[in-house]
Write a protein that holds these residues in place. Structure first.
Motif, short mmCIF file in Angstrom:
data_model
loop_
_atom_site.label_atom_id
_atom_site.label_comp_id
_atom_site.label_asym_id
_atom_site.label_seq_id
_atom_site.Cartn_x
_atom_site.Cartn_y
_atom_site.Cartn_z
N ALA A 1 -8.59 -1.72 2.81
CA ALA A 1 -9.06 -0.70 1.86
C ALA A 1 -10.55 -0.44 2.06
O ALA A 1 -11.01 0.70 2.06
CB ALA A 1 -8.78 -1.15 0.43
N ALA A 2 -11.31 -1.52 2.27
CA ALA A 2 -12.76 -1.38 2.46
C ALA A 2 -13.07 -0.70 3.79
O ALA A 2 -13.94 0.17 3.87
CB ALA A 2 -13.43 -2.75 2.40
N LEU A 3 -12.35 -1.06 4.83
CA LEU A 3 -12.62 -0.51 6.16
C LEU A 3 -12.18 0.95 6.28
O LEU A 3 -12.90 1.78 6.85
CB LEU A 3 -11.91 -1.35 7.23
N LEU A 4 -11.00 1.25 5.75
CA LEU A 4 -10.47 2.62 5.87
C LEU A 4 -11.40 3.63 5.21
O LEU A 4 -11.60 4.72 5.74
CB LEU A 4 -9.11 2.69 5.17
N ALA A 5 -11.93 3.26 4.04
CA ALA A 5 -12.81 4.19 3.32
C ALA A 5 -14.01 4.55 4.18
O ALA A 5 -14.49 5.69 4.16
CB ALA A 5 -13.26 3.55 2.01
N LYS A 6 -14.48 3.59 4.96
CA LYS A 6 -15.63 3.83 5.83
C LYS A 6 -15.23 4.64 7.05
O LYS A 6 -15.86 5.63 7.41
CB LYS A 6 -16.23 2.49 6.27
N THR B 1 -21.12 2.93 3.61
CA THR B 1 -21.38 2.42 2.26
C THR B 1 -20.19 2.66 1.33
O THR B 1 -20.18 2.22 0.18
CB THR B 1 -22.64 3.06 1.64
N ALA B 2 -19.16 3.37 1.83
CA ALA B 2 -17.98 3.64 0.99
C ALA B 2 -17.22 2.34 0.74
O ALA B 2 -17.01 1.54 1.65
CB ALA B 2 -17.08 4.66 1.68
N ILE B 3 -16.78 2.15 -0.49
CA ILE B 3 -16.08 0.93 -0.92
C ILE B 3 -16.70 -0.33 -0.32
O ILE B 3 -16.14 -0.96 0.58
CB ILE B 3 -14.55 0.99 -0.66
#
Ligand SMILES: [Zn+2]
Length: 656
Positions: free
Chosen positions: A322-327, A334-336
């Motif tokens: 989830a953290a990587l995909l947002a970026k 800096t997304a998620i």
């Protein structure tokens, strides 16, 4: 003054409370009394504990919250992969579920899922499946917390023959489990496209009546949104809103294809969202705008979805993704950030499930749902102290589910030193293998039979029927039209349409031809007035012949409820042939017998002249012989000679 008492004191812990202020106690403690947290931080040290455990500097944080799954689907893990959502769901999951899902099946699958989730630090999950009562029982016995949602669909399910029955089942289930310390019962209208407005409204009313959440899949694919726009003139969120869904406390799984207005609506109605990055990627659904939803204040949790579309229930993997995909999808690193991702996997997930008053963070008064995590393993050293949020990065980007050492839910240890305390792993593995081999046998026998695969994807089944028929070339339409307008035959009715046929054959020629036929009805002016699609499975060889007249057998006939693309991907035919034609069709009576007469002009493959086809249903060999004689006379009226007849079907002509 005496010190307050507690049952358990965890000391020497790096406590991440995950509360809204993200309070961290570097050398902290937690006091637990009964099922709840009595105190966190320095305040906890004032407690007189019956038992004290030194955590050795390890991280203590809230148990992870899996905001969307179908726990029993662990038993279908790896059953069918790398398929499109509709083929995967309608072609494999649902037929297997119809054949196998029972209370015993879901009980075993749930226990397997609980074992896997406890091992990876999950203490709470949101479920949606059939026989939810058995799932709730197995979950409570394993000691886990869950939002258990009983599925309601507009078509028959493994646990209900009608929607009314599944709604009644959901109501009974909610009545039985409401107020349970671990289980929150809920209705789950499966998805807008598998429900009716009436079902959505009834489920929302049920949830409101009992003050429980409502679990649903929303806006998972572009197809779902496109269909909603086409059928209802609006995207999914406003459509379900129109039918009263947001009167309930909604937990919406996916929300991959929602626009800014829909996100704001979700926020306004306090609907929670479960973001399922692996499942959405694996089924090619896309990437949900999770960062945007979080920014706008929507409670977005993280879910693994069922093990059949993931294929594991590992929340560490899911949170990292989830953290990587947002970026990766935004180009914005800096997304998620890690801290937000971990909040989504804990407090925000609990809030999405409308259960954040009991779990999701380590705060006095909440239930004691926590995990002890070893962050000093080889893959996670060294550590830097200059940035206070570095601990979140270590957990999100480097920790693995195997680093979870202890798990407590509702004040009870479910795992200690990586040893499961409420479930027997070996037994579960053995039982799961047994279940898989039964499903394997079922699928292997089905995969070799086109007919069985057809039956599996539903639709009305018509038993085999016999037809007597002949087809002949005619240079012009004139003769046939003259007969139709003349005295010889009585025309009962006539029609005109454009016909698109896709013929599929299989590596085993005995499977015959599967034909997908789309008819576009034309009026006198040639305008399309309607359409229908049908599937027919025919034998490749003719059963018998009477002169030029052939006896053929149709083994299956049903309205086609899916697209040609669906059937192509589901059946994986060896070859495909396309036939397109203009067809005039008459039902005529001739010498006391009813026949269909077709006058066809082939558009694809292009052919000069016309074909005339005469056919009639038949019931016995004698009947077939009698009709064959009448058909031969009729052919003579059309001016065709027996030598003009062809035994090939149009598919054979297309292949030539
Ligand atoms: Zn799902």
């Amino acid at each position: 003054m005496t010190a307050p008492a507690c049952d358990l004191l965890l000391t020497n812990a790096h406590v991440l409370t995950m509360d809204p202020q993200f309070t961290v106690h570097r050398d902290g403690a937690i006091a637990v009394t009964g099922d709840s947290i009595a105190a966190v931080g320095a305040a906890a040290l004032a407690y007189q504990a019956a038992q004290t455990i030194d955590c050795g500097g390890r991280v203590v944080m809230p148990g992870l919250v899996n905001a969307h799954t179908h726990a029993p689907m662990t038993l279908l893990r790896g059953l069918a992969d790398d398929l499109r959502l509709d083929v995967w769901l309608m072609g494999y999951m649902m037929p297997v579920e119809r054949a196998f899902v029972s209370p015993d099946f879901v009980r075993l699958g749930t226990r397997l899922a609980c074992a896997e989730m406890i091992r990876s630090g999950v203490t709470c999950f949101a479920d949606m499946y059939y026989f939810e009562d058995a799932i709730a029982e197995a979950t409570a016995a394993a000691g886990m917390r869950a939002l258990c949602a009983q599925t309601v669909l507009r078509f028959p399910t493994p646990d209900a023959t009608s929607y009314e029955e599944s709604l009644a089942r959901a109501a009974d289930f909610i009545r039985k489990w409401r107020g349970h310390p671990l289980i929150v019962p809920a209705p789950a209208p499966h998805a807008p496209y598998t429900c009716t407005p009436e079902i959505l409204r009834a489920c929302a009313e049920l949830a409101v009546e009992f003050d429980v959440p409502l679990h649903i899949h929303l806006s998972e694919t572009t197809q779902e949104v496109d269909d909603s726009r086409r059928l209802h003139g609006m995207p999914v969120v406003p459509w379900v809103k129109k039918h009263g869904l947001f009167d309930a406390k909604v937990l919406a799984a996916h929300c991959v294809h929602v626009d800014e207005g829909e996100i704001r609506a979700l926020k306004n109605f306090n609907a929670g969202v479960a973001h399922n990055p692996t499942s959405n990627l694996k089924l090619g659904a896309g990437v949900a705008p999770a960062a945007r939803m979080v920014d706008l204040g929507v409670n977005v949790g993280i879910g693994t979805d069922g093990a059949a579309s993931n294929n594991d229930l590992d929340m560490f993997e899911e949170t990292r993704l989830a953290a990587l995909l947002a970026k990766g999808t935004s180009g914005d690193p800096t997304a998620i950030p890690a801290r937000t991702a971990l909040a989504m996997a804990t407090r925000l997930g609990a809030a999405a499930m409308h259960m954040d008053h009991v779990t999701g963070s380590l705060e006095p008064g909440k239930r004691a749902d926590l995990i002890v995590l070893d962050v000093d393993r080889l893959h996670n050293v060294p550590a830097f102290g200059h940035d206070a949020s570095a601990i979140y990065s270590r957990i999100v980007y480097a920790s693995k589910s195997t680093d979870v050492v202890d798990v407590m839910c509702n004040g009870r240890w479910l795992m200690k030193n990586r040893e499961l305390l409420t479930l027997n792993e070996r037994e579960l593995q053995e039982a799961a293998r047994g279940e898989a081999s039964r499903v394997d046998t079922f699928l292997s026998s089905r995969e070799v039979s086109v007919l069985q695969k057809l039956v599996a994807v539903g639709g009305a089944v018509e038993q085999e029927s016999f037809e007597i028929q002949v087809k002949a070339r005619v240079p012009t339409a004139d003769h046939v039209l003259a007969v139709m307008n003349g005295e010889h035959v009585t025309v009962v009715r006539s029609s005109h349409y454009h016909q698109f046929d896709t013929y599929w054959s299989f590596s085993d020629p005995d499977q015959g031809w599967l034909r997908y036929r789309e008819d576009e009805f034309l009026d006198d002016a040639g305008n399309v007035t309607g359409a229908r699609s049908r599937l027919t499975l025919t034998g490749r060889t003719k059963e018998d012949h009477f002169g030029a007249v052939l006896l053929s057998r149709s083994r299956y006939y049903a309205p086609a409820t899916h697209s040609t693309r669906f059937y192509r991907e589901y059946f994986r035919p060896a070859s495909e042939r396309i036939v397109e034609k203009d067809r005039r069709r008459w039902l005529v009576a001739y010498r006391g017998v009813e026949f269909y007469v077709h006058l066809d002009r082939l558009v694809k493959p292009a052919h000069d002249g016309y074909f005339v086809e005469v056919k009639s249903r038949t019931w016995s060999r004698r009947d077939a012989r009698d009709k064959a004689a009448v058909i031969t006379e009729l052919l003579a009226l059309f001016g065709t000679h027996p030598d003009d007849t062809i035994s090939d079907g149009y598919a054979d002509l297309a292949g030539a």
